[in-house]
Write a protein that holds these residues in place. Structure first.
Motif, PDB file in Angstrom:
ATOM      1  N   PHE A 250       1.167   7.922  -8.176  1.00  0.00           N
ATOM      2  CA  PHE A 250       0.165   8.804  -7.572  1.00  0.00           C
ATOM      3  C   PHE A 250       0.413   9.102  -6.091  1.00  0.00           C
ATOM      4  O   PHE A 250      -0.275   9.923  -5.501  1.00  0.00           O
ATOM      5  CB  PHE A 250      -1.239   8.207  -7.753  1.00  0.00           C
ATOM      6  N   GLY A 251       1.372   8.404  -5.471  1.00  0.00           N
ATOM      7  CA  GLY A 251       1.665   8.638  -4.060  1.00  0.00           C
ATOM      8  C   GLY A 251       0.786   7.814  -3.141  1.00  0.00           C
ATOM      9  O   GLY A 251      -0.103   7.084  -3.581  1.00  0.00           O
ATOM     10  N   ILE A 267       4.984  10.721  -8.504  1.00  0.00           N
ATOM     11  CA  ILE A 267       5.730  11.440  -9.545  1.00  0.00           C
ATOM     12  C   ILE A 267       4.918  12.576 -10.143  1.00  0.00           C
ATOM     13  O   ILE A 267       5.438  13.674 -10.374  1.00  0.00           O
ATOM     14  CB  ILE A 267       6.166  10.444 -10.641  1.00  0.00           C
ATOM     15  N   PHE A 268       3.630  12.349 -10.388  1.00  0.00           N
ATOM     16  CA  PHE A 268       2.819  13.387 -11.021  1.00  0.00           C
ATOM     17  C   PHE A 268       2.692  14.635 -10.143  1.00  0.00           C
ATOM     18  O   PHE A 268       2.709  15.757 -10.638  1.00  0.00           O
ATOM     19  CB  PHE A 268       1.435  12.836 -11.372  1.00  0.00           C
ATOM     20  N   GLU A 269       2.568  14.423  -8.844  1.00  0.00           N
ATOM     21  CA  GLU A 269       2.479  15.571  -7.936  1.00  0.00           C
ATOM     22  C   GLU A 269       3.827  16.285  -7.831  1.00  0.00           C
ATOM     23  O   GLU A 269       3.888  17.518  -7.804  1.00  0.00           O
ATOM     24  CB  GLU A 269       2.012  15.117  -6.559  1.00  0.00           C
ATOM     25  N   MET A 288      -3.949   0.887 -13.674  1.00  0.00           N
ATOM     26  CA  MET A 288      -3.260   2.171 -13.688  1.00  0.00           C
ATOM     27  C   MET A 288      -3.582   2.972 -14.952  1.00  0.00           C
ATOM     28  O   MET A 288      -3.519   4.199 -14.940  1.00  0.00           O
ATOM     29  CB  MET A 288      -1.753   1.962 -13.576  1.00  0.00           C
ATOM     30  N   GLN A 289      -3.927   2.265 -16.031  1.00  0.00           N
ATOM     31  CA  GLN A 289      -4.323   2.964 -17.255  1.00  0.00           C
ATOM     32  C   GLN A 289      -5.568   3.803 -17.010  1.00  0.00           C
ATOM     33  O   GLN A 289      -5.700   4.918 -17.525  1.00  0.00           O
ATOM     34  CB  GLN A 289      -4.567   1.953 -18.370  1.00  0.00           C
ATOM     35  N   THR A 290      -6.471   3.281 -16.193  1.00  0.00           N
ATOM     36  CA  THR A 290      -7.695   4.018 -15.868  1.00  0.00           C
ATOM     37  C   THR A 290      -7.367   5.289 -15.095  1.00  0.00           C
ATOM     38  O   THR A 290      -7.905   6.368 -15.377  1.00  0.00           O
ATOM     39  CB  THR A 290      -8.641   3.127 -15.042  1.00  0.00           C
ATOM     40  N   LYS A 291      -6.476   5.198 -14.114  1.00  0.00           N
ATOM     41  CA  LYS A 291      -6.100   6.368 -13.320  1.00  0.00           C
ATOM     42  C   LYS A 291      -5.330   7.386 -14.158  1.00  0.00           C
ATOM     43  O   LYS A 291      -5.486   8.595 -13.988  1.00  0.00           O
ATOM     44  CB  LYS A 291      -5.267   5.952 -12.108  1.00  0.00           C
ATOM     45  N   LEU A 292      -4.479   6.891 -15.070  1.00  0.00           N
ATOM     46  CA  LEU A 292      -3.729   7.802 -15.938  1.00  0.00           C
ATOM     47  C   LEU A 292      -4.675   8.544 -16.870  1.00  0.00           C
ATOM     48  O   LEU A 292      -4.495   9.744 -17.143  1.00  0.00           O
ATOM     49  CB  LEU A 292      -2.692   7.019 -16.737  1.00  0.00           C
ATOM     50  N   LEU A 293      -5.691   7.843 -17.357  1.00  0.00           N
ATOM     51  CA  LEU A 293      -6.689   8.486 -18.223  1.00  0.00           C
ATOM     52  C   LEU A 293      -7.395   9.613 -17.476  1.00  0.00           C
ATOM     53  O   LEU A 293      -7.628  10.696 -18.030  1.00  0.00           O
ATOM     54  CB  LEU A 293      -7.704   7.438 -18.702  1.00  0.00           C
ATOM     55  N   ARG A 294      -7.691   9.372 -16.191  1.00  0.00           N
ATOM     56  CA  ARG A 294      -8.336  10.406 -15.363  1.00  0.00           C
ATOM     57  C   ARG A 294      -7.424  11.621 -15.210  1.00  0.00           C
ATOM     58  O   ARG A 294      -7.877  12.766 -15.261  1.00  0.00           O
ATOM     59  CB  ARG A 294      -8.643   9.800 -13.987  1.00  0.00           C
ATOM     60  N   LEU A 295      -6.146  11.361 -15.044  1.00  0.00           N
ATOM     61  CA  LEU A 295      -5.184  12.463 -14.929  1.00  0.00           C
ATOM     62  C   LEU A 295      -5.138  13.284 -16.217  1.00  0.00           C
ATOM     63  O   LEU A 295      -5.140  14.520 -16.189  1.00  0.00           O
ATOM     64  CB  LEU A 295      -3.799  11.903 -14.620  1.00  0.00           C
ATOM     65  N   GLU A 300      -6.461  15.113 -12.341  1.00  0.00           N
ATOM     66  CA  GLU A 300      -6.708  14.653 -10.977  1.00  0.00           C
ATOM     67  C   GLU A 300      -5.684  13.624 -10.513  1.00  0.00           C
ATOM     68  O   GLU A 300      -5.345  12.708 -11.246  1.00  0.00           O
ATOM     69  CB  GLU A 300      -8.105  14.032 -10.864  1.00  0.00           C
ATOM     70  N   VAL A 301      -5.235  13.808  -9.291  1.00  0.00           N
ATOM     71  CA  VAL A 301      -4.347  12.845  -8.645  1.00  0.00           C
ATOM     72  C   VAL A 301      -4.925  12.531  -7.271  1.00  0.00           C
ATOM     73  O   VAL A 301      -5.166  13.436  -6.475  1.00  0.00           O
ATOM     74  CB  VAL A 301      -2.913  13.409  -8.490  1.00  0.00           C
ATOM     75  N   ARG A 302      -5.141  11.243  -6.992  1.00  0.00           N
ATOM     76  CA  ARG A 302      -5.613  10.835  -5.671  1.00  0.00           C
ATOM     77  C   ARG A 302      -4.643   9.798  -5.113  1.00  0.00           C
ATOM     78  O   ARG A 302      -4.583   8.672  -5.586  1.00  0.00           O
ATOM     79  CB  ARG A 302      -7.016  10.249  -5.735  1.00  0.00           C
ATOM     80  N   PRO A 303      -3.859  10.177  -4.077  1.00  0.00           N
ATOM     81  CA  PRO A 303      -2.901   9.220  -3.493  1.00  0.00           C
ATOM     82  C   PRO A 303      -3.596   7.992  -2.926  1.00  0.00           C
ATOM     83  O   PRO A 303      -4.753   8.060  -2.500  1.00  0.00           O
ATOM     84  CB  PRO A 303      -2.227  10.044  -2.384  1.00  0.00           C
TER      85      PRO A 303
END
Length: 499
Positions: A250-251, A267-269, A288-295, A300-303
């Protein structure tokens, strides 16, 4: 010699418009000292203040600071306790002790133990403090600039390496569907399924045994999709240290953690409008699974360290050889994420189930590695091919490819036909074990041939590869012995001599 109080009374700060100032953090529980230092230094520097050690740590974590003036005696978390915690956040940040108490013995002890950039008594010549701060900030900024330059160069090299690797793979195969080799009914069915996945942006989960070509399949999906003109990134989730997952995917923002001296895109950005292949997705930590689910749900990507949300258009292809359903039951993988990833499932068949395709694969790999290594290999003997077709290949296509590459190299440039003697000892040992099991079904002629080969091997082993001595013991000529070894295409496991 001007003293601190006199200079403060007469000093009027002058702001320099349009100039980005370096920042001094004053950590002192005396409000008058905070005001005085702020007034004196604010014409040159941005000044932040904190009333105790913990406030200073909190300020440093969210502010870009270039030098710290640290009081020694404070009611809550004194300077000696605060100093090492500040250094943990940024080891190279200059810190100057500023105290109302000073004696020669204590000063030597403090300097030896903490190694600050300076130690000044309150009420001393303020110009000396300014000079120490100026020099410390100048030195620190040089270090930052060098690190930034190095980091930028390193990022460019990493990016170029990734691009070159991707380009190299594309030039080798173009990733068309014919790179998925095989004409057996099972492979034809699998390739048709892959073609359906290509025609949409559907999320794909590739599940299968190690060595079945999951990364190759992800490449084929991307290169034949409408996203083929955009980036394709490969990330092996098992290869990222757990503390770097969020930054890599996510940066991060500058200053978000120790060592984050510049902003970094994840990488996603970087893959916006393209495809990201997440290999070994089962190794992704739960956070990270939670953040990937949000994506996947919102794009959404939040560095790390940022309050701003960015939106990206990325297709996710993931792969695993783990049983994710079992991981869900054991609490290692999110059920909702599994269903988001497993919208379109692809399971490449293991090699043991498509053995009819082995000859085609062998032909492809011989051509590939003959060109790569400049060898003479053009074909394979019937006996060698039979050995490959009878092997179980627990490592699947990757194991077969490795065997062919090794055989091509072993063959060299003096001949053009791969024979059993060019295979690895591991493959031949398993092949010969299976051979013994089938011996009961062989004819008398075949059994005599096997007995003859066994005698030859024992004689060669006894005489350590000396063919002249082995032939004499067998009662045949050396030429006759050579003819039998060639006729039987014998694999001799010892480093035999050539005499």
């Amino acid at each position: 010699m001007p003293r601190f109080e006199d200079l403060i009374n007469d000093f009027t700060p002058v702001q320099s418009a349009g100039i980005s100032k370096s920042c001094i953090l004053v950590i002192d529980d005396d409000a008058s000292i905070q005001r005085g230092l702020t007034t004196y230094f604010s014409n040159t520097y941005q000044v932040e203040v904190a009333g105790n050690g913990q406030e200073g740590i909190d300020t440093l974590l969210k502010t870009s600071v270039h030098c710290i003036i640290l009081d020694v005696k404070m009611k809550r978390m004194n300077g000696f306790d605060t100093f090492p915690k500040l250094k943990e956040i940024n080891p190279e940040l200059p810190i100057i002790f500023y105290s109302a108490f000073q004696n020669e013995h204590d000063l030597k002890s403090i300097l030896n133990r903490y190694n600050p950039e300076g130690y000044f008594a309150k009420g001393d010549d303020i110009e000396k403090l300014r000079s120490a701060i100026d020099k410390s900030i100048h030195k620190f900024l040089n270090i930052l600039n060098q690190k930034t330059d190095f980091n930028n160069i390193q990022n460019k090299l990493v990016e170029e390496k990734k691009n070159n690797r991707i380009l190299h793979k594309r030039l080798l195969s173009n990733y068309k569907f014919d790179i998925l080799i095989g004409s057996s009914p099972r492979m034809i069915e699998f390739k048709q399924l892959c073609e359906k996945a290509v025609n949409s942006d559907i999320t794909v989960l590739i599940q299968g045994e190690t060595g079945t070509g999951k990364e190759l399949i992800a490449n084929v999906i991307h290169e034949n999709s409408r996203r083929s003109d955009h980036p394709f990134f490969i990330q092996n989730c098992a290869a990222i240290p757990e503390n770097l997952f969020e930054s890599e995917l996510f940066g991060h923002k500058k200053g978000s953690f120790s060592g984050a001296i510049t902003d970094k895109k994840g990488i996603f950005e970087l893959a916006d409008k393209g495809t990201v292949f997440l290999d070994e997705i089962g190794e992704l930590p739960l956070a990270m699974q939670t953040k990937l689910l949000r994506l996947l749900q919102q794009g959404e990507v939040r560095p790390l360290g940022s309050n701003t949300t960015k939106y990206v258009d990325v297709r996710i292809v993931s792969a695993t050889n783990r049983d994710l359903v079992k991981d869900i039951k054991e609490g290692r993988f999110r059920k909702d994420l599994y269903y988001r990833l497993n919208v379109f499932n692809l399971t490449p068949p293991p090699l043991r189930e498509i053995k009819d395709d082995i000859p085609l694969m062998v032909k492809f790999f011989i051509k590939k590695y003959q060109k790569k290594h400049g060898a003479g290999a053009k074909k394979i003997s019937a006996k060698a091919l039979d050995i490959l077709c009878s092997h179980s290949f627990p490592g699947n296509v990757r194991e077969l490819e490795n065997e062919i590459e090794r055989a091509v190299v072993m063959l060299g440039s003096e001949a053009d036909t791969i024979k059993p003697c060019h295979f690895s000892e591991n493959l031949m040992t398993k092949s010969q074990s299976k051979k013994k099991i089938k011996d009961k079904e062989k004819t008398l002629k075949e059994m005599v041939a096997l007995f003859e080969q066994d005698l030859i091997k024992k004689a060669m082993k006894k005489h350590r590869g000396n063919k002249t001595h082995a032939a004499k013991e067998l009662g045949i000529s050396r030429v006759g012995l050579n003819n039998k070894i060639q006729r039987y295409e014998m694999v001799l496991s010892l480093p035999y001599e050539t005499n």
